[in-house]
Scaffold this motif. Structure first.
Motif, short mmCIF file in Angstrom:
data_model
loop_
_atom_site.label_atom_id
_atom_site.label_comp_id
_atom_site.label_asym_id
_atom_site.label_seq_id
_atom_site.Cartn_x
_atom_site.Cartn_y
_atom_site.Cartn_z
N CYS A 62 -1.54 26.31 61.25
CA CYS A 62 -2.11 27.60 60.95
C CYS A 62 -1.97 27.89 59.47
N SER A 63 -3.16 27.94 58.83
CA SER A 63 -3.21 28.16 57.36
C SER A 63 -3.84 29.43 56.84
N PRO A 64 -3.03 30.74 56.78
CA PRO A 64 -3.75 31.91 56.36
C PRO A 64 -4.27 31.95 55.19
N ILE A 65 -5.50 32.44 54.82
CA ILE A 65 -5.89 32.60 53.70
C ILE A 65 -6.08 34.27 53.23
N LEU A 66 -5.58 34.37 52.02
CA LEU A 66 -5.15 36.00 51.78
C LEU A 66 -5.88 36.24 50.42
N CYS A 67 -6.62 37.33 50.23
CA CYS A 67 -7.06 37.88 49.27
C CYS A 67 -5.97 38.99 48.79
N THR A 68 -5.19 38.54 47.87
CA THR A 68 -3.88 39.10 47.38
C THR A 68 -4.15 40.41 46.26
N GLU A 69 -5.34 40.72 45.74
CA GLU A 69 -5.46 41.85 44.81
C GLU A 69 -6.45 42.67 44.84
N LEU A 70 -6.92 42.95 46.16
CA LEU A 70 -8.20 43.68 46.44
C LEU A 70 -8.08 45.13 45.97
N GLN A 71 -9.17 45.64 45.43
CA GLN A 71 -9.16 47.00 44.89
C GLN A 71 -9.56 47.79 46.31
N SER A 72 -9.15 49.31 46.37
CA SER A 72 -9.42 49.95 47.42
C SER A 72 -10.70 50.19 47.89
N ASN A 73 -11.90 49.77 46.85
CA ASN A 73 -13.24 49.79 47.58
C ASN A 73 -13.71 48.39 47.81
N GLN A 74 -12.82 47.46 48.13
CA GLN A 74 -13.24 46.25 48.44
C GLN A 74 -12.93 45.91 49.89
N LYS A 75 -13.73 45.20 50.39
CA LYS A 75 -13.26 44.85 51.94
C LYS A 75 -13.89 43.32 52.33
N ILE A 76 -12.92 42.72 53.10
CA ILE A 76 -13.29 41.17 53.58
C ILE A 76 -14.32 41.24 54.62
N ARG A 77 -15.09 40.57 54.71
CA ARG A 77 -16.07 40.49 55.60
C ARG A 77 -15.98 38.99 56.26
N LEU A 78 -15.76 38.84 57.38
CA LEU A 78 -15.42 37.43 58.01
C LEU A 78 -16.52 36.78 58.19
N LEU A 79 -16.91 35.75 57.84
CA LEU A 79 -18.32 35.04 58.15
C LEU A 79 -18.21 33.72 59.07
N ALA A 80 -17.20 33.32 59.58
CA ALA A 80 -17.00 32.27 60.37
C ALA A 80 -15.61 32.36 61.30
N HIS A 81 -15.80 31.75 62.58
CA HIS A 81 -14.59 31.55 63.41
C HIS A 81 -14.36 30.26 63.77
N GLY A 82 -13.24 30.15 64.04
CA GLY A 82 -12.72 28.82 64.61
C GLY A 82 -12.61 27.70 63.49
N GLU A 83 -13.05 26.43 63.88
CA GLU A 83 -12.77 25.30 62.79
C GLU A 83 -13.88 25.46 61.67
N ILE A 84 -13.38 25.51 60.47
CA ILE A 84 -14.50 25.69 59.32
C ILE A 84 -14.57 24.35 58.63
N LYS A 85 -15.53 23.67 58.52
CA LYS A 85 -16.11 22.49 57.78
C LYS A 85 -16.22 22.81 56.42
N ALA A 86 -15.69 21.76 55.55
CA ALA A 86 -16.01 21.57 54.00
C ALA A 86 -17.38 22.21 53.54
N GLY A 87 -17.47 23.28 52.75
CA GLY A 87 -18.48 23.67 52.20
C GLY A 87 -18.89 25.07 52.97
N GLU A 88 -18.63 25.28 54.39
CA GLU A 88 -19.17 26.23 54.94
C GLU A 88 -18.25 27.51 54.46
N PRO A 89 -19.11 28.68 54.41
CA PRO A 89 -18.50 29.72 53.93
C PRO A 89 -17.32 30.53 55.13
N LEU A 90 -16.36 30.94 54.61
CA LEU A 90 -15.41 31.65 55.68
C LEU A 90 -15.41 32.94 55.47
N PHE A 91 -15.47 33.66 54.40
CA PHE A 91 -15.46 35.26 54.29
C PHE A 91 -16.26 35.49 53.02
#
Length: 98
Positions: A62-91
């Motif tokens: 399991c390999s967490p990917i974190l955005c460590t310094e987001l501002q209060s007006n920024q939010k993460i939007r997940l674009l994919a689930h499961g196995e992600i292939k090289a070049g595919e957008p994750l978030f």
């Protein structure tokens, strides 16, 4: 554990934590292709994993990917689930007006 951190051109700080509790492996199973402070671009190889070795010796891949310094007006939007292939957008990081 193996960590790679970087900042995107848009100023988003990202931390990739490769594997869970892999610090006991002393770097075995990982080949890093970048150095601290190096500028990279899309498509550059950052890291190579020996998946067979890691599956046999690491408690989890399991390999967490974190955005460590987001501002209060920024939010993460997940674009994919499961196995992600090289070049595919994750978030995406969306910025909202206050």
């Amino acid at each position: 554990m193996f960590l790679i951190g970087f900042m995107s051109d848009s100023g988003i700080s990202v931390l990739m934590h490769i594997g869970i509790d892999t610090v006991k492996l002393d770097g075995k199973g990982f080949t890093c292709f970048v150095e601290n402070g190096q500028k990279v671009k899309k498509g550059d190889k950052l890291l190579e994993l020996d998946l067979e070795y890691l599956k046999a010796n690491a408690p989890s891949l399991c390999s967490p990917i974190l955005c460590t310094e987001l501002q209060s007006n920024q939010k993460i939007r997940l674009l994919a689930h499961g196995e992600i292939k090289a070049g595919e957008p994750l978030f995406a990081v969306d910025t909202y007006q206050n």
